[in-house]
Enzyme design. Structure first.
Site, PDB file in Angstrom:
ATOM      1  N   ASP A  36       0.821  -1.211   0.000  1.00  0.00           N
ATOM      2  CA  ASP A  36       0.000   0.000   0.000  1.00  0.00           C
ATOM      3  C   ASP A  36       0.855   1.262   0.000  1.00  0.00           C
ATOM      4  OD1 ASP A  36      -2.267  -1.572  -0.044  1.00  0.00           O
ATOM      5  OD2 ASP A  36      -2.476  -1.586   2.136  1.00  0.00           O
ATOM      6  N   HIS A 133      18.419  -4.071 -12.070  1.00  0.00           N
ATOM      7  CA  HIS A 133      17.145  -3.881 -11.365  1.00  0.00           C
ATOM      8  C   HIS A 133      17.196  -4.515  -9.972  1.00  0.00           C
ATOM      9  CE1 HIS A 133      16.290  -7.961 -12.991  1.00  0.00           C
ATOM     10  NE2 HIS A 133      15.512  -8.071 -11.942  1.00  0.00           N
ATOM     11  N   ASP A 194      13.857 -21.621  -9.053  1.00  0.00           N
ATOM     12  CA  ASP A 194      13.334 -20.747  -8.006  1.00  0.00           C
ATOM     13  C   ASP A 194      11.871 -20.417  -8.264  1.00  0.00           C
ATOM     14  OD1 ASP A 194      13.376 -18.521  -9.913  1.00  0.00           O
ATOM     15  OD2 ASP A 194      15.528 -18.430  -9.554  1.00  0.00           O
ATOM     16  N   ARG A 247      11.010 -22.655 -20.263  1.00  0.00           N
ATOM     17  CA  ARG A 247      11.510 -21.276 -20.223  1.00  0.00           C
ATOM     18  C   ARG A 247      12.141 -20.905 -21.563  1.00  0.00           C
ATOM     19  NH1 ARG A 247      16.542 -19.346 -19.567  1.00  0.00           N
ATOM     20  NH2 ARG A 247      16.829 -17.237 -18.697  1.00  0.00           N
TER      21      ARG A 247
END
Length: 460
Positions: A36, A133, A194, A247
């Site tokens: 939030d 990132h 993962d 993938r």
């Protein structure tokens, strides 16, 4: 004992959301404090697959729902390990809480248009230290905590940031850490298995209308920690192989689709032309500015009347009208050339032109090298995975592919060289120069077929 602490959720303080992949997800109070915030809500405006929805219209899902999915799966994974091995491994509530929070926040440092911003745009305009990132996610977490006065224990915060940074470049640094297996759950730099992949493979496949034969639930049910790493039953070898192959298939058919890459090239060019006016690259230095950057940057350029943005605006208009950079052709780099392969440049293509024809300039050509592997470069990713016989066994071991099947791949990486013409009328000339480059480099044309004559003839 600490490992037996009560981790049951109090649903009175949790929020229930319905996810189209995992069903009902419970978001706990600490997670909600981060969710939030305007910085986390920004993820709603970052499409998970960038520009892919221009080819696969259903691919409009965002990093917001992916992050909720990884949060949930991280919790499921650590909870299963704790159920079966919690006392043996000393798993505490601290471990459960931090693994889940790392799953929630692992992508909060992403820029616009998926990985295109990081690997396509920034290298062209940002000279200096390498930006990632993951590193921005860590910085953004600190910024959110400070900006919103979130009460979180300093040890919790430190662990969450370490878990997010546990990619391959951090594996050696993490090797001496206690409970190293926790670092394998969200972003596994050791084996590539993962919950981040579990979520996006399933979510992306559904969004694009593709079937998915990989079912992560089998691995979640059978995993076991041995020698401080997550291991799998030997009978699941082919399931793990299917994870890596699924993938790779998504990369072939979706992520690196020829038209998706054409539009990415155009957006990169547009952002480069708009960068001086909008200071896009400058925002990567400060989380306080970076969080304001999302996919809406295209609309800002598209609707601007500033003359400084006209070239960028024109490129975006071309995308809207489907006047794209034209895919001319491609070839797969031969296996015996992979090790010493050097990226092909527009200059290489231009210098391969025959004299007497239409002259092609470097700025008329775009070249992309698409690299697709099974997460371990040119090596078999399953060679990094440890297995066990059954739950009565205390020995872990590796398995060689030829011990199980002769049908498994023996090469684990593709490099695809693609050439685009930025102008429709130059397709034939660029395609011919590209063929000459192949002959000069390999002694023959390595592309599968010639560029279609219909495409060569088009001028508008």
């Amino acid at each position: 004992m600490a490992a037996m602490e009560n981790d049951f959720q109090d649903r009175r303080s949790s929020k229930l959301v319905r996810d189209n992949v995992h069903g009902s997800l419970y978001l706990e109070p600490l997670a909600l404090k981060f969710i939030d915030t305007e910085q986390f809500q920004r993820l709603r405006d970052l499409k998970q697959l960038g520009l892919t929805n221009m080819v696969y219209p259903g691919a409009v899902h965002s990093r917001f729902e992916h992050s909720l999915g990884v949060y949930w799966l991280a919790g499921e994974a650590i909870s299963k390990i704790k159920t079966y091995q919690g006392q043996e491994l000393g798993i505490e509530s601290f471990d459960v809480k931090t693994v889940k929070l790392a799953g929630l926040l692992h992508d909060i440092g992403h820029g616009p248009f998926s990985h295109m911003f990081e690997s396509g745009f920034l290298p062209l305009v940002h000279s200096g230290a390498k930006w990632s990132h993951e590193d921005m996610s860590v910085r953004m977490i600190d910024y959110i905590v400070d900006e919103h006065n979130i009460e979180i224990d300093s040890d919790d915060l430190k662990r969450v940031k370490e878990l997010i940074g546990s990619s391959s470049k951090h594996v050696e640094h993490n090797a001496a850490k206690e409970k190293l297996f926790l670092y394998d759950i969200v972003a596994n730099g050791r084996t590539g298995i993962d919950v981040d992949k579990f979520d996006y493979i399933e979510r992306d496949s559904r969004a694009c209308g593709l079937g998915c034969n990989f079912h992560f639930e089998r691995l979640m049910e059978t995993m076991r920690v041995m020698g401080n790493e997550i291991c799998y039953r030997a009978s699941e070898y082919l399931t793990i192989n299917k994870l890596f192959m699924t993938r790779a298939d998504l990369h072939w058919t979706v992520y690196t689709h020829a038209k998706v890459k054409a539009m990415e090239l155009m957006v990169v060019d547009a952002l480069c032309k708009a960068n001086a006016e909008l200071g896009i690259a400058d925002s990567i230095q400060r989380p306080s500015e970076f969080w304001k950057l999302d996919d809406s940057i295209l609309k800002i350029i598209e609707t601007s009347d500033k003359p400084e943005l006209k070239e960028a605006k024109d490129l975006i208009s071309r995308i809207r009208r489907r006047d794209l950079y034209q895919f001319c052709n491609e070839y797969i780099v031969p296996k015996d050339q992979l090790e010493n392969f050097k990226d092909v440049t527009p200059k290489d293509i231009v210098c391969s032109q025959k004299s007497g024809g239409v002259t092609v300039k470097e700025e008329d050509v775009a070249v992309v090298t698409v690299k697709i592997d099974l997460t371990n470069g040119r090596k078999n990713p399953l060679d990094r995975v440890s297995f066990f016989k059954d739950y009565e066994s205390n020995e872990k071991f590796g398995i060689k592919a030829d011990q199980l099947s002769n049908l498994l791949p023996t090469c684990y990486q593709d490099k695809i060289v693609r050439v685009y013409s930025k102008k429709l009328g130059l397709v034939a000339a660029v395609a011919e120069a590209f063929e000459e480059f192949q002959v000069k480099t390999y002694g023959k044309k390595t592309q599968v077929h010639a560029t279609p004559e219909k495409k060569k003839r088009r001028v508008s």
